[in-house]
Design a protein around this motif. Structure first.
Motif, PDB file in Angstrom:
ATOM      1  N   ALA A  39      -3.973  17.057  17.257  1.00 16.10           N
ATOM      2  CA  ALA A  39      -5.014  17.933  17.805  1.00 16.10           C
ATOM      3  C   ALA A  39      -5.258  19.082  16.848  1.00 16.10           C
ATOM      4  N   GLY A  40      -6.462  19.218  16.393  1.00 18.39           N
ATOM      5  CA  GLY A  40      -6.833  20.349  15.572  1.00 18.39           C
ATOM      6  C   GLY A  40      -6.988  20.085  14.099  1.00 18.39           C
ATOM      7  N   ALA A  41      -6.681  18.863  13.654  1.00 17.12           N
ATOM      8  CA  ALA A  41      -6.804  18.553  12.225  1.00 17.12           C
ATOM      9  C   ALA A  41      -6.762  17.047  12.018  1.00 17.12           C
ATOM     10  N   VAL A  42      -7.327  16.614  10.903  1.00 20.97           N
ATOM     11  CA  VAL A  42      -7.195  15.213  10.502  1.00 20.97           C
ATOM     12  C   VAL A  42      -5.853  15.079   9.797  1.00 20.97           C
ATOM     13  N   ASP A  43      -4.954  14.253  10.322  1.00 26.95           N
ATOM     14  CA  ASP A  43      -3.626  14.121   9.728  1.00 26.95           C
ATOM     15  C   ASP A  43      -3.689  13.412   8.373  1.00 26.95           C
ATOM     16  N   ARG A  44      -2.676  13.613   7.553  1.00 26.94           N
ATOM     17  CA  ARG A  44      -2.656  13.091   6.183  1.00 26.94           C
ATOM     18  C   ARG A  44      -2.734  11.562   6.146  1.00 26.94           C
ATOM     19  N   GLY A  45      -2.053  10.898   7.072  1.00 28.00           N
ATOM     20  CA  GLY A  45      -2.076   9.436   7.080  1.00 28.00           C
ATOM     21  C   GLY A  45      -3.455   8.882   7.367  1.00 28.00           C
ATOM     22  N   THR A  46      -4.125   9.436   8.366  1.00 26.06           N
ATOM     23  CA  THR A  46      -5.476   8.984   8.710  1.00 26.06           C
ATOM     24  C   THR A  46      -6.449   9.257   7.569  1.00 26.06           C
ATOM     25  N   ARG A  47      -6.318  10.421   6.943  1.00 25.69           N
ATOM     26  CA  ARG A  47      -7.195  10.749   5.820  1.00 25.69           C
ATOM     27  C   ARG A  47      -6.998   9.745   4.681  1.00 25.69           C
ATOM     28  N   LEU A  48      -5.739   9.414   4.365  1.00 32.10           N
ATOM     29  CA  LEU A  48      -5.466   8.445   3.305  1.00 32.10           C
ATOM     30  C   LEU A  48      -6.027   7.072   3.681  1.00 32.10           C
ATOM     31  N   LEU A  49      -5.845   6.674   4.934  1.00 32.50           N
ATOM     32  CA  LEU A  49      -6.380   5.390   5.406  1.00 32.50           C
ATOM     33  C   LEU A  49      -7.882   5.327   5.214  1.00 32.50           C
ATOM     34  N   LEU A  50      -8.592   6.362   5.663  1.00 29.61           N
ATOM     35  CA  LEU A  50     -10.050   6.372   5.540  1.00 29.61           C
ATOM     36  C   LEU A  50     -10.486   6.310   4.079  1.00 29.61           C
ATOM     37  N   ASN A  51      -9.789   7.028   3.215  1.00 30.12           N
ATOM     38  CA  ASN A  51     -10.150   7.057   1.801  1.00 30.12           C
ATOM     39  C   ASN A  51      -9.748   5.795   1.045  1.00 30.12           C
ATOM     40  N   SER A  52      -8.995   4.900   1.680  1.00 28.72           N
ATOM     41  CA  SER A  52      -8.525   3.676   1.023  1.00 28.72           C
ATOM     42  C   SER A  52      -9.296   2.431   1.449  1.00 28.72           C
ATOM     43  N   LEU A  53     -10.128   2.558   2.466  1.00 33.11           N
ATOM     44  CA  LEU A  53     -10.810   1.381   3.013  1.00 33.11           C
ATOM     45  C   LEU A  53     -11.916   0.888   2.085  1.00 33.11           C
ATOM     46  N   LEU A 155      -6.779  -6.563   9.129  1.00 32.34           N
ATOM     47  CA  LEU A 155      -6.172  -5.409   9.779  1.00 32.34           C
ATOM     48  C   LEU A 155      -5.855  -4.384   8.698  1.00 32.34           C
ATOM     49  N   PHE A 156      -6.276  -3.144   8.894  1.00 34.99           N
ATOM     50  CA  PHE A 156      -5.977  -2.051   7.972  1.00 34.99           C
ATOM     51  C   PHE A 156      -5.164  -1.007   8.726  1.00 34.99           C
ATOM     52  N   LEU A 157      -4.029  -0.611   8.172  1.00 37.89           N
ATOM     53  CA  LEU A 157      -3.176   0.358   8.844  1.00 37.89           C
ATOM     54  C   LEU A 157      -2.517   1.281   7.845  1.00 37.89           C
ATOM     55  N   VAL A 158      -2.078   2.432   8.340  1.00 35.37           N
ATOM     56  CA  VAL A 158      -1.318   3.370   7.527  1.00 35.37           C
ATOM     57  C   VAL A 158       0.014   3.619   8.224  1.00 35.37           C
ATOM     58  N   ILE A 159       1.070   3.729   7.414  1.00 33.03           N
ATOM     59  CA  ILE A 159       2.401   3.972   7.964  1.00 33.03           C
ATOM     60  C   ILE A 159       3.226   4.726   6.935  1.00 33.03           C
ATOM     61  N   ARG A 160       4.079   5.595   7.410  1.00 32.31           N
ATOM     62  CA  ARG A 160       4.938   6.359   6.512  1.00 32.31           C
ATOM     63  C   ARG A 160       6.145   5.523   6.110  1.00 32.31           C
ATOM     64  N   LYS A 161       6.587   5.698   4.883  1.00 38.22           N
ATOM     65  CA  LYS A 161       7.761   4.977   4.405  1.00 38.22           C
ATOM     66  C   LYS A 161       8.965   5.270   5.280  1.00 38.22           C
ATOM     67  N   ARG A 162       9.169   6.542   5.616  1.00 40.57           N
ATOM     68  CA  ARG A 162      10.352   6.903   6.409  1.00 40.57           C
ATOM     69  C   ARG A 162      10.232   6.488   7.874  1.00 40.57           C
ATOM     70  N   GLN A 163       9.062   6.038   8.291  1.00 42.55           N
ATOM     71  CA  GLN A 163       8.888   5.546   9.662  1.00 42.55           C
ATOM     72  C   GLN A 163       8.796   4.025   9.711  1.00 42.55           C
ATOM     73  N   GLY A 164       9.215   3.369   8.611  1.00 41.19           N
ATOM     74  CA  GLY A 164       9.359   1.919   8.659  1.00 41.19           C
ATOM     75  C   GLY A 164       8.313   1.116   7.930  1.00 41.19           C
ATOM     76  N   ALA A 165       7.719   1.660   6.867  1.00 41.53           N
ATOM     77  CA  ALA A 165       6.692   0.913   6.132  1.00 41.53           C
ATOM     78  C   ALA A 165       7.236  -0.397   5.583  1.00 41.53           C
TER      79      ALA A 165
END
Length: 195
Positions: A39-53, A155-165
């Motif tokens: 809430a209140g900002a575009v998170d880094r993962g979503t921003r990277l996902l959008l810029n990678s599509l 399917l396009f997804l973003v995931i953090r390495k430390r959260q199980g990529a």
């Protein structure tokens, strides 16, 4: 106890915020509120996902749409797509509808995820998956995504390495025909999986 972003009906007191953002060359206005993801900002993962599509066409699903940043941005940046947006969080869906109106975009907004879309097939499914719901739930969404894709869809997804990529990529290799990493940055990985 605070609401999780995957709570169906958040009870957090409202804290509505509106701001402008430029993403993929589109100047957009968003409203968010308490009880939703980022809430209140575009998170880094979503921003990277959008810029990678790549350029998407046809029927696109924003899975776990939250307040609608993925779907609204893609509608603005990729004219001609037919967008469906879904989530289980009712407050998030209200915000999605509001953000579509604010930005003069149209999409089908559906509560409930795949159970509410039993016969639908998509050319692309885009998601920043709800990792905090647990691996079993997230992997279930990956499996359901495969059965809701056209044969030439992805399917396009973003995931953090430390959260199980790494384990997510391994799971996707077991269930999809082709899995590729599109981009890595800041501990995040954008993955494309095709049937």
């Amino acid at each position: 106890m605070p609401d999780h972003y995957f709570t169906g009906l958040p009870s957090s007191p409202a804290r509505v915020r509106q701001w402008e953002e430029t993403i993929l060359g589109a100047r957009l206005t968003f409203e968010t509120d308490a009880g939703v993801f980022s809430a209140g900002a575009v998170d880094r993962g979503t921003r990277l996902l959008l810029n990678s599509l790549p350029r998407l066409t046809g029927d696109v699903l924003d899975l776990g749409c939250g307040w609608g940043v993925i779907g609204v941005t893609l509608l603005a940046a990729m004219p001609g797509i037919c967008m469906t947006m879904t989530d289980i969080n009712q407050r998030a869906l209200q915000l999605t509808r509001r953000n579509l109106i604010i930005n003069h975009r149209e999409a089908q907004v559906v509560e409930g995820g795949f159970p509410a879309l039993p016969e639908r097939l998509f050319h692309a499914i885009v998601t920043n998956p709800p990792i905090r719901m647990g691996k079993q739930t997230v992997y279930g969404l990956f499996q359901e995504s495969r059965s809701h894709l056209h044969p030439d869809g992805a399917l396009f997804l973003v995931i953090r390495k430390r959260q199980g990529a790494d384990s997510a990529r391994h799971f996707l290799h077991e269930h999809f025909g082709e899995v590729a990493t599109l981009k890595k940055s800041g501990g995040y990985e954008v993955i494309r999986a095709r049937p």
